[in-house]
Design a protein around this motif. Structure first.
Motif, short mmCIF file in Angstrom:
data_model
loop_
_atom_site.label_atom_id
_atom_site.label_comp_id
_atom_site.label_asym_id
_atom_site.label_seq_id
_atom_site.Cartn_x
_atom_site.Cartn_y
_atom_site.Cartn_z
N SER A 50 0.83 -1.21 0.00
CA SER A 50 0.00 0.00 0.00
C SER A 50 0.86 1.26 0.00
O SER A 50 0.56 2.23 -0.71
N ALA A 51 1.95 1.24 0.78
CA ALA A 51 2.84 2.41 0.84
C ALA A 51 3.57 2.62 -0.49
O ALA A 51 3.70 3.76 -0.97
N LEU A 52 4.04 1.54 -1.09
CA LEU A 52 4.76 1.65 -2.35
C LEU A 52 3.84 2.09 -3.50
O LEU A 52 4.27 2.79 -4.42
N CYS A 53 2.58 1.68 -3.44
CA CYS A 53 1.63 2.07 -4.49
C CYS A 53 1.41 3.58 -4.51
O CYS A 53 1.37 4.21 -5.58
N VAL A 54 1.24 4.19 -3.34
CA VAL A 54 1.01 5.64 -3.32
C VAL A 54 2.26 6.38 -3.79
O VAL A 54 2.17 7.40 -4.49
N HIS B 87 -2.11 16.73 -11.52
CA HIS B 87 -1.48 16.54 -10.20
C HIS B 87 -2.51 16.07 -9.18
O HIS B 87 -2.31 15.08 -8.46
N ARG B 88 -3.62 16.79 -9.09
CA ARG B 88 -4.64 16.50 -8.08
C ARG B 88 -5.25 15.13 -8.30
O ARG B 88 -5.44 14.35 -7.35
N VAL B 89 -5.57 14.80 -9.56
CA VAL B 89 -6.20 13.52 -9.85
C VAL B 89 -5.28 12.35 -9.49
O VAL B 89 -5.70 11.40 -8.81
N GLY C 131 -3.63 7.80 -5.82
CA GLY C 131 -2.63 7.13 -4.99
C GLY C 131 -3.08 6.98 -3.55
O GLY C 131 -2.91 5.91 -2.93
N CYS C 132 -3.69 8.03 -2.98
CA CYS C 132 -4.19 7.95 -1.60
C CYS C 132 -5.33 6.95 -1.48
O CYS C 132 -5.43 6.22 -0.49
N TYR C 133 -6.20 6.92 -2.48
CA TYR C 133 -7.31 5.95 -2.49
C TYR C 133 -6.78 4.52 -2.44
O TYR C 133 -7.26 3.70 -1.66
#
Length: 464
Positions: free
Chosen positions: A123-127, A205-207, A212-214
C-alpha cells in the motif's frame, strides 16, 4: 488410505492451533490433509471474508495497468514525454509487478514476511508510484518511481491476494480465484472514463495524488484482516479422500483433483509442467498486454473517435474482469486445462477480429472484438493461479505461483515496449496479426499440460 490422529500442534504455524482439535489424513498418493478445524475456528469468522477483502484490494490496484493507457496522452503533454516513453514506463511497471511475486512468496513461506505485512508494504509503495507519476517530469525518475516502486507495491498486493484465496478454498478454487482476479480488471472502469474525460494538464497533479491515496487506504484497510490457514489445512465439511460433501465441491474435485503431493519449487520445475506454464504465461500475457497498451490508440488511428476508444477500453476492462470469474467457475465444471485452451483460442481469434473491424471501419464489430479480447486477455490469469496449486499443492504455492507468474516479466517487455516497435515497423495490422498467431501457438502448447504424480493406484491382484 489412512486416517490417523496426531499431535494437535503438528505442522502448524498458528499459535492458537494447540487449542483446536484436528487430525491429519493421508491419501493413496501420500498427500497429507489437515482436517477438523473450521474456518471460524481459525479466523473467528467465515472464510468468505478472505474472498471479499482480496477482491476489494485487487480492484484498487487495477488502475495501474488497465487505466494507464487512457492517461498516456495527457501525461505525454504534461511531462513532455514521447509515446515510446509512456509505453516503457508501463513495461517496467509490468516487469516489477510480476517479478516481485517469487521473492515475496519465498519470504512468506520462510516466515520472514506475513501476508498482512506484505499488504502494508504494498500500500505504501503504491502511493509512492502515483506521486512519482504526478510530480516527476524526468522520464527516468518516473520509471523508477512508478515503474519500479509502484510495480513492486502492486505486485506485493496482487500476489498476496491471489495466494490468500487459493489457500482458503482448496476444494473449489477456480470460481473463487476467478472472482478475486476479476477485480484487477473491472475495478479500473471508473478511472478509464476519468482519464478520458476529466483528466487534463490543468488537474493531473490532483487527480493522480488522490488516486494514490485511495489505493493506499483501501489496501491498508483490507490487509488488517488477512491471515493464512495452517499448512495442509482442508475444509472440515469435505472429505479429502472421498470428496464426499457439498455437491458443487465434489464436482469440482472430480474435474480438478488435489495435487498428488506438496511440491517444492525445485520439484515443481523438475516435473516439466511448471516451465511449460511459464512459457504459456509469457505468450498469453504478452498478447493481453499488447491489447491493453494499443487498443485505444488503434481505435483513434482508424478514426473511431474518443467515445468509441474509451468505450472499447471500458468494455475490455469489464469483460476482462467478469470473464475471469466466469471462466474460473467454468473450470470447476469443465476442468482447468480444457477451460485454458478455450480461453487462449478466443484471445487469438479476437486479435484477427480487431484487424477486420478496423479495415471495414465498423465500430460495432470493433466493440465486439474488444469484448472478446477482454474476455480472453484476462481469463487465463485465474486459471494459471488455480492450476498451480492443483498441480503442485498449497504449501509452496506462494513461490510456485511466483515462478509461473514471473513469465509476465518477459510479457511486459514484448507486449508493451517491443510491441510499440512492431507497430512502428509493421503497422497495427501486422502487430495484431502477430499477436493472434502467438495465441494460437500457445493454445497448442497448452494441450501438453498434465497433473504430475497422479498415476492410477495399482489394485491388488486376486489370489486364486
Amino acid at each position: 488410505m489412512t486416517a490417523d490422529p496426531i499431535a494437535k500442534n503438528s505442522t502448524s504455524t498458528d499459535p492458537d492451533a494447540a487449542h483446536r482439535p484436528y487430525r491429519e489424513v493421508t491419501d493413496a498418493h501420500g498427500r497429507v490433509f489437515r482436517v477438523g478445524e473450521t474456518d471460524r475456528d481459525i479466523l473467528g469468522h467465515s472464510r468468505k471474508l478472505m474472498v471479499y477483502l482480496p477482491w476489494i484490494a485487487m480492484m484498487a490496484i487495477s488502475v495501474f495497468e488497465y487505466a494507464y493507457g487512457s492517461a498516456e496522452d495527457t501525461l505525454s503533454h504534461a511531462h513532455g514525454w514521447t509515446q515510446s516513453n509512456t509505453f516503457w514506463i508501463l513495461s517496467v511497471w509490468v516487469f516489477f509487478q510480476a517479478g516481485v511475486a517469487f521473492p515475496a512468496g519465498w519470504l512468506r513461506e520462510k516466515g520472514l514476511l506475513t501476508a498482512r505485512q506484505a499488504m502494508y508494504a504494498g500500500s505504501a509503495l503504491c502511493v509512492i508510484g502515483f506521486l512519482a507519476l504526478s510530480h516527476l517530469s524526468n522520464v527516468w525518475l518516473a520509471i523508477l518511481g512508478f515503474g519500479v516502486v509502484g510495480g513492486i507495491g502492486a505486485g506485493l498486493v496482487y500476489a498476496t491476494c491471489i495466494n490468500m484465496v487459493g489457500k482458503w478454498f482448496p476444494e473449489r478454487r477456480g470460481a473463487k480465484t476467478g472472482f478475486v482476479n476479476g477485480g484487477f480488471a473491472y475495478g479500473s472502469l471508473p478511472f478509464i472514463f476519468i482519464f478520458n474525460y476529466g483528466f487534463d494538464t490543468a488537474n493531473y497533479h490532483r487527480v493522480l495524488d488522490l488516486i494514490g491515496c485511495y489505493i493506499m487506504i483501501v489496501v491498508f484497510g483490507s490487509a488488517f484482516f488477512f491471515k493464512d490457514p495452517p499448512k495442509n489445512w482442508w475444509p472440515a465439511d469435505i472429505d479429502p479422500l472421498t470428496h464426499a460433501g457439498n455437491g458443487k465441491n465434489a464436482t469440482s474435485l472430480a474435474k480438478n483433483p488435489p495435487a498428488a503431493r506438496q511440491y517444492t519449487p525445485k520439484e515443481a520445475v523438475r516435473t516439466g509442467m511448471l516451465p511449460l506454464m511459464w512459457v504459456l504465461i509469457v505468450m498469453t500475457a504478452g498478447v493481453s498486454i499488447f491489447g491493453i497498451s494499443f487498443q485505444v490508440d488503434y481505435a483513434k488511428e482508424v478514426g473511431f473517435g474518443p467515445l468509441v476508444a474509451a468505450s472499447s477500453m471500458g468494455v475490455m476492462a469489464v469483460i476482462n474482469g467478469i470473464g475471469r470469474g466466469v471462466v474460473g467457475w467454468l473450470s470447476d465444471k469443465w476442468g482447468r486445462k480444457q477451460a485454458l485452451v478455450f480461453v487462449i483460442v478466443v484471445l487469438g481469434l479476437a486479435q484477427f477480429g480487431v484487424i477486420w473491424a478496423g479495415d471495414i471501419r465498423s465500430e460495432s464489430l470493433f466493440l465486439f472484438f474488444a469484448f472478446l479480447s477482454g474476455f480472453g486477455g484476462g481469463a487465463f490469469y485465474p486459471l494459471f493461479a488455480a492450476l498451480t496449486p492443483d498441480y503442485f499443492g498449497e504449501n509452496y504455492n506462494a513461490t510456485n505461483y511466483g515462478l509461473v507468474y514471473s513469465g509476465k516479466l518477459i510479457s511486459g517487455l514484448f507486449g508493451g515496449g517491443l510491441g510499440s516497435m512492431v507497430v512502428a515497423a509493421w503497422g497495427y495490422d501486422g502487430a495484431y496479426a502477430l499477436a493472434g498467431a502467438v495465441s494460437m501457438v500457445a493454445a497448442v502448447l497448452a494441450l501438453l499440460l498434465r497433473q504430475p504424480g497422479r498415476t492410477p493406484v495399482p489394485q491388488p491382484t486376486p489370489v486364486a
